[in-house]
Structures are given as structure tokens and as C-alpha cells.
Design a protein around this motif. Structure first.
Motif, short mmCIF file in Angstrom:
data_model
loop_
_atom_site.label_atom_id
_atom_site.label_comp_id
_atom_site.label_asym_id
_atom_site.label_seq_id
_atom_site.Cartn_x
_atom_site.Cartn_y
_atom_site.Cartn_z
N ARG A 104 13.65 16.64 -6.86
CA ARG A 104 12.26 17.47 -6.67
C ARG A 104 12.18 18.02 -8.12
O ARG A 104 10.94 18.17 -8.82
CB ARG A 104 12.30 18.47 -5.81
N ALA A 105 13.26 18.51 -8.87
CA ALA A 105 12.88 18.93 -10.06
C ALA A 105 13.02 17.78 -11.24
O ALA A 105 12.56 18.30 -12.37
CB ALA A 105 14.16 20.05 -10.46
N ASP A 106 13.15 16.56 -10.88
CA ASP A 106 13.44 15.64 -12.09
C ASP A 106 12.25 14.64 -12.05
O ASP A 106 12.21 13.56 -11.22
CB ASP A 106 14.61 15.06 -11.92
N PRO A 107 11.02 14.94 -12.72
CA PRO A 107 9.93 13.89 -12.86
C PRO A 107 10.49 12.54 -13.26
O PRO A 107 10.24 11.33 -12.76
CB PRO A 107 9.07 14.27 -13.82
N LEU A 108 11.43 12.44 -14.27
CA LEU A 108 11.76 10.85 -14.65
C LEU A 108 12.46 10.33 -13.53
O LEU A 108 12.24 8.93 -13.31
CB LEU A 108 12.76 11.10 -15.73
N MET A 109 13.35 10.95 -12.86
CA MET A 109 14.06 10.38 -11.85
C MET A 109 13.10 9.82 -10.51
O MET A 109 13.33 8.89 -10.12
CB MET A 109 15.00 11.26 -11.13
N ARG A 110 12.18 10.74 -10.48
CA ARG A 110 11.17 10.33 -9.39
C ARG A 110 10.24 9.10 -9.76
O ARG A 110 10.27 8.05 -8.82
CB ARG A 110 10.09 11.55 -9.08
N ARG A 111 9.97 8.75 -10.94
CA ARG A 111 9.35 7.63 -11.40
C ARG A 111 10.30 6.47 -11.37
O ARG A 111 9.85 5.37 -11.03
CB ARG A 111 9.02 7.89 -13.01
N ILE A 112 11.37 6.69 -11.62
CA ILE A 112 12.27 5.51 -11.65
C ILE A 112 12.27 5.01 -10.08
O ILE A 112 12.50 3.83 -9.74
CB ILE A 112 13.84 5.83 -12.13
N VAL A 113 12.66 5.91 -8.96
CA VAL A 113 12.65 5.77 -7.70
C VAL A 113 11.36 4.85 -7.27
O VAL A 113 11.40 3.93 -6.66
CB VAL A 113 12.94 6.82 -6.95
N ALA A 114 10.36 5.54 -7.79
CA ALA A 114 9.00 4.93 -7.35
C ALA A 114 8.99 3.52 -8.05
O ALA A 114 8.37 2.65 -7.36
CB ALA A 114 7.82 5.87 -7.77
N TRP A 115 9.28 3.28 -9.04
CA TRP A 115 9.40 2.03 -9.81
C TRP A 115 10.30 0.97 -9.08
O TRP A 115 10.05 0.00 -8.82
CB TRP A 115 9.76 2.20 -11.14
N GLU A 116 11.31 1.55 -8.58
CA GLU A 116 12.36 0.55 -7.82
C GLU A 116 11.63 0.19 -6.47
O GLU A 116 11.96 -1.08 -6.32
CB GLU A 116 13.44 1.55 -7.32
N VAL A 117 10.93 0.83 -5.99
CA VAL A 117 10.57 0.32 -4.60
C VAL A 117 8.88 -0.51 -5.02
O VAL A 117 8.20 -0.77 -4.06
CB VAL A 117 10.04 1.39 -3.74
N SER A 118 8.74 -0.65 -6.06
CA SER A 118 7.22 -1.29 -6.51
C SER A 118 7.52 -2.35 -7.39
O SER A 118 6.49 -3.26 -7.22
CB SER A 118 6.42 -0.47 -7.38
N GLU A 119 8.51 -2.76 -7.95
CA GLU A 119 8.63 -4.17 -8.76
C GLU A 119 10.08 -4.37 -8.49
O GLU A 119 11.09 -3.63 -8.35
CB GLU A 119 8.35 -3.66 -10.23
N ILE A 167 0.89 -1.16 0.01
CA ILE A 167 0.06 -0.16 -0.08
C ILE A 167 0.82 1.27 -0.05
O ILE A 167 0.62 2.21 -0.74
CB ILE A 167 -0.88 0.09 1.34
N VAL A 168 1.94 1.31 0.71
CA VAL A 168 2.83 2.38 0.92
C VAL A 168 3.50 2.61 -0.35
O VAL A 168 3.64 3.78 -1.11
CB VAL A 168 3.95 2.26 2.00
N ALA A 169 3.92 1.49 -1.11
CA ALA A 169 4.58 1.48 -2.57
C ALA A 169 3.42 2.35 -3.47
O ALA A 169 3.86 3.03 -4.44
CB ALA A 169 5.07 0.31 -2.81
N TRP A 170 2.31 1.50 -3.22
CA TRP A 170 1.09 2.16 -4.05
C TRP A 170 1.11 3.68 -3.99
O TRP A 170 0.68 4.43 -4.96
CB TRP A 170 0.14 1.43 -3.91
N SER A 200 -4.56 5.26 1.34
CA SER A 200 -3.77 6.44 2.06
C SER A 200 -4.26 7.01 3.16
O SER A 200 -3.65 7.00 4.22
CB SER A 200 -3.05 7.32 1.10
N GLU A 201 -5.49 7.46 3.00
CA GLU A 201 -6.16 8.14 4.03
C GLU A 201 -6.30 7.18 5.32
O GLU A 201 -6.07 7.99 6.51
CB GLU A 201 -7.43 8.83 3.53
N ALA A 202 -6.92 6.07 4.99
CA ALA A 202 -7.18 5.18 5.93
C ALA A 202 -5.93 4.99 6.88
O ALA A 202 -5.89 4.83 7.99
CB ALA A 202 -7.69 4.00 5.49
N ARG A 203 -4.71 4.92 6.01
CA ARG A 203 -3.34 4.35 6.70
C ARG A 203 -2.95 5.46 7.73
O ARG A 203 -2.71 5.16 8.73
CB ARG A 203 -2.45 4.15 5.70
N SER A 204 -2.97 6.61 7.03
CA SER A 204 -2.46 7.73 7.67
C SER A 204 -3.20 8.14 8.94
O SER A 204 -2.65 8.25 10.11
CB SER A 204 -2.28 8.94 6.90
N LYS A 205 -4.41 7.87 8.88
CA LYS A 205 -5.49 8.06 9.96
C LYS A 205 -5.13 7.22 11.08
O LYS A 205 -4.97 7.49 12.43
CB LYS A 205 -6.76 8.04 9.76
#
Lengths: 219, 219
Positions: free
Chosen positions: B118-133, A126-129, A142-147
DNA sequence: CCAACCTGTCACCTGCTGGTGAATAACAAG
DNA sequence: CTTGTTATTCACCAGCAGGTGACAGGTTGG
């Protein structure tokens, strides 16, 4: 006989399976909810869909539409169900420990949260989501979790007053952010920013670093 | 005439579009790579696929197979291309500032990294990807990213020696984990663990908390 | 008994995805 | 002009997704 050219889509049930398949809406609803949570915890939100849940619950997807109004409603049900997470997973009392200072409290909260998150695959997903998507579904979760989390912290805090001159909201947000990312990253790749996080010993080192950080601010 | 019953799948090109469509493999390869990065930055890894990239690049998906050997090769190309991220986004020198202590260094690195991410959307997406898959694709990207980051830190460190008696790897991992999660969470929902992160002022508060934490350990 | 309802199943639709073999159009060299 | 190479497009396939209408069979009430 409805149609002669019908194609068999599902395997024939064995007698053992067939026998326990009674007509029972409440049980089916529970089975669907369980299957959804299990699926989300196992495979993540990527392959999370109506068909997969129905398959996992061993029933037709139509029932998910009927009973939950589709995936959205099902996710919402998971969120509602999530409210009990904290009190199931994390001890509400301090285990007989006297928390004299705010630093004591935060150190203990940080470590408890770390362990709880590490032990709960569903919560991790869920956090990853949360950091991957911004849909209605996720926002509800997210809301349920943070609450739930905020309530737990508030309860644990008791009558302890936070120190003056420190932006505790900001500092605590940074600390909890760190914990979440550490656990997520470790669960996926076994490491985070060069720090290996696989064995218990690895995690002890991480815990020490975390304690050090908390103590560095709150004394 | 190949087939009489052929169905028109793509819109008829306007003259303006048709004129700049020259035969040029290098340009097409670049267009594909750009489209892939843009798509990933815009919509995230959820809807990232062969068809979407081809659509974004305005060419047939077959070319992606031919030039990059499929999505995997394309992602790998993104990873290779990513190596230049650090030196594009983050100043390599310290801007004429003298970093006397390890604490000075880490504080500056943390803030620079925060801003860059914060200024780089691509990098953010990659980091999010890293923790999801945890697929081959993601591992490649992740590796490229962490290598670039580690190299940058090493370069910035210069001859400064880390303090004795502190597990700098562990502590720094916690700090960078916090930054990544703060930025990801904020980009999606505008907040993190109760801390609102929308305006510049919000981020200044976060930066202060972060500095405080760094200084709490490294002095 | 029949009628109404409820749980559950099934077949089907559309729309997309990844993937592939073949045709086509532009260009270069002979 | 012909021939071969290279860049590009096209048409089609199988598979799975979400979504829906119709139907089968148990259960309950009159």
C-alpha cells in the motif's frame, strides 16, 4: 479522378470480400463492436485504439467516429453490451442443488465466478484494465461489470440471510479479489505467488484451497 | 556552425540548471535509474518509454542506450535494484513478537505485506504490469519481485513448521493474491468488489476480514 | 430527372514514438 | 598545445497514433 499522385494504402479486395460488403449501417456498427471486443480480448488494452479497431472491423475509422462518437463511445457500448455477460456465462439457477447455508452459497459462487472468469478473455482484460488505469473509459466498464456482478450475487442469494457477526462485505471482497488476481496472474504467467496454474489439476488444487478458505470462515 | 536551419528543440537552460550539470557518468546513470523508477511509479507502465525517461532524467535518450542498452536493460536494472525492496520496506524481525503458531506467522506476514504494498507505488505498478502484459521486460521484473518475496517469507518462517494436511502453497497463494488485488484496485478506484477502501478505517475493516480468513484456516 | 441524404473511402495533418549517426564539449595525458 | 578518450547533445529518420475535411457512390424522395 481526385488526385493523380495518390498512394495505394489498402490491398485490393478480392471479389469474395467485395460481394458481401453491402451498405448496411446496423451491420457495420455490429462489426465494429465485435471487432473492438475481439481486439480487446486478444491483445489487451495496450494496443487498443481507433486504428486497430477499424482495421479489425475492415472499415474506415471515420465510421467509428460517426457511429460511436470515438473510442470513448465505443467502450461505453462495450460496457452496455457487457450487462448480458452474467446471464450468458453463469447459470442463474443452482443446478438443482439445495443451498442450505451461506457457506454453501459462497463456495458455489466463488467456484462459478472462478470458472466464468477463466473462460472469458474479454472479462479478464477488463479486470486487468481496471487495476492499471483510471480513465473515464475504464470507470464506465468497471461500473457496468461490478453492477452486473452484484446483481448476480443478489439474485443467487435469494432469501438466504448472511451470518451475524461477520463482515460479509469485507470477507467476500477479499475472496473475490483473490479469485480475480489468481485468474489474471495465471492467464499471463501461468502461476501466482509460487502456485503453478496451468493444467486442470493445478486449478483443482486452487479450487480446493479456495473452498477451504470459504469454509474456514462461513463453516 | 553545423546547420543554419536547425530547429530549437529544447528550452534554454537557466544558469542554475546549467551549473550543476557536470560530467559524471555514475551520477547520470543514477539519475536515469531514479527517473525511470519515479516515472513508472507516477504514471504507470502505459506511458513508460525511452523518451519519457530521458525527459525525466533531464538528459538525452542516447545515454540510456549507451549506459543500459535500451529500455530492456533499464528495466532489468530496476529489477536488480528491486532486490533490496523487502529489507527496506518490511521489518525482517518480528518486532519482539513471539510467533508461536503458523497462523500467527501468516497473519503477521499478510498484514505486513498489505501495508508495504500500500505504501509503495512503484511496487503496485509492477504488480499491475505483471497481470497486464507478458513481455520479457515484465517477466524479469516479476521474477525479481517474486524471488525477493519468497526469500522474505522463508526468512520470517524461521524454524516454524507448516501444519500438516493443508496445502499451504495453495492457500497462501490465494491470500497473497487477495492482498495484491485489494491494494491495486483500491489504489486505482478506491474500492474493490463493493468494499470501499479509502480511509484508514476502511483499511482496518479490510485487515480484520483478512485476519479472519487467515485464522479461519490456520487457527 | 434532380436534389438531398446516407454509407463508406480516401488523403492528409500533427504529434508523438523508438532508434541512429554524427557532431560537440569537457577532460586527461603526452 | 596537441591528441585521444569519454560524456553529452543534436538533428534527423521511419512509423504509427489520433483526428478531420473532402469526396464517391448508392438510395430515396419529390
Amino acid at each position: 479522378m481526385p488526385r493523380a499522385n495518390a498512394v495505394l494504402k489498402k490491398p485490393i479486395e478480392t471479389p469474395a470480400e467485395a460481394q458481401k460488403r453491402v451498405r448496411n449501417r446496423a451491420a457495420t456498427e455490429q462489426a465494429i463492436l465485435d471487432a473492438a471486443k475481439r481486439l480487446l480480448a486478444d491483445v489487451g488494452f495496450q494496443n487498443f485504439g481507433i486504428n486497430a479497431v477499424a482495421r479489425g472491423a475492415g472499415c474506415d475509422k471515420q465510421l467509428i467516429y460517426r457511429y460511436y462518437g470515438g473510442l470513448d463511445g465505443l467502450v461505453e457500448a462495450i460496457g452496455t453490451n457487457l450487462g448480458s455477460w452474467v446471464k450468458d456465462r453463469i447459470p442463474d439457477d443452482t443446478g438443482g442443488m439445495f443451498l442450505l447455508t451461506y457457506g454453501d452459497l459462497m463456495e458455489r459462487l466463488a467456484l462459478l465466478f472462478l470458472e466464468a472468469l477463466r473462460a472469458d478473455p474479454l472479462m479478464r482484460r477488463i479486470v486487468a484494465w481496471e487495476v492499471s488505469e483510471n480513465t473515464q473509459q475504464v470507470r464506465r466498464l468497471s461500473e457496468a461489470r461490478s453492477k452486473a456482478l452484484a446483481g448476480w450475487i443478489e439474485r443467487m442469494r435469494g432469501s438466504l440471510t448472511p451470518p451475524k457477526g461477520i463482515d460479509t462485505i469485507g470477507v467476500n471482497a477479499v475472496i473475490f479479489a483473490a479469485i480475480q488476481h489468481l485468474v489474471l496472474s495465471a492467464a499471463v504467467s501461468g502461476q501466482c505467488a509460487g502456485l503453478v496454474l496451468k493444467t486442470t489439476k493445478d486449478w483443482e488444487k486452487a479450487a480446493i484451497a479456495l473452498k477451504r478458505i470459504v469454509r474456514g470462515i462461513y463453516g
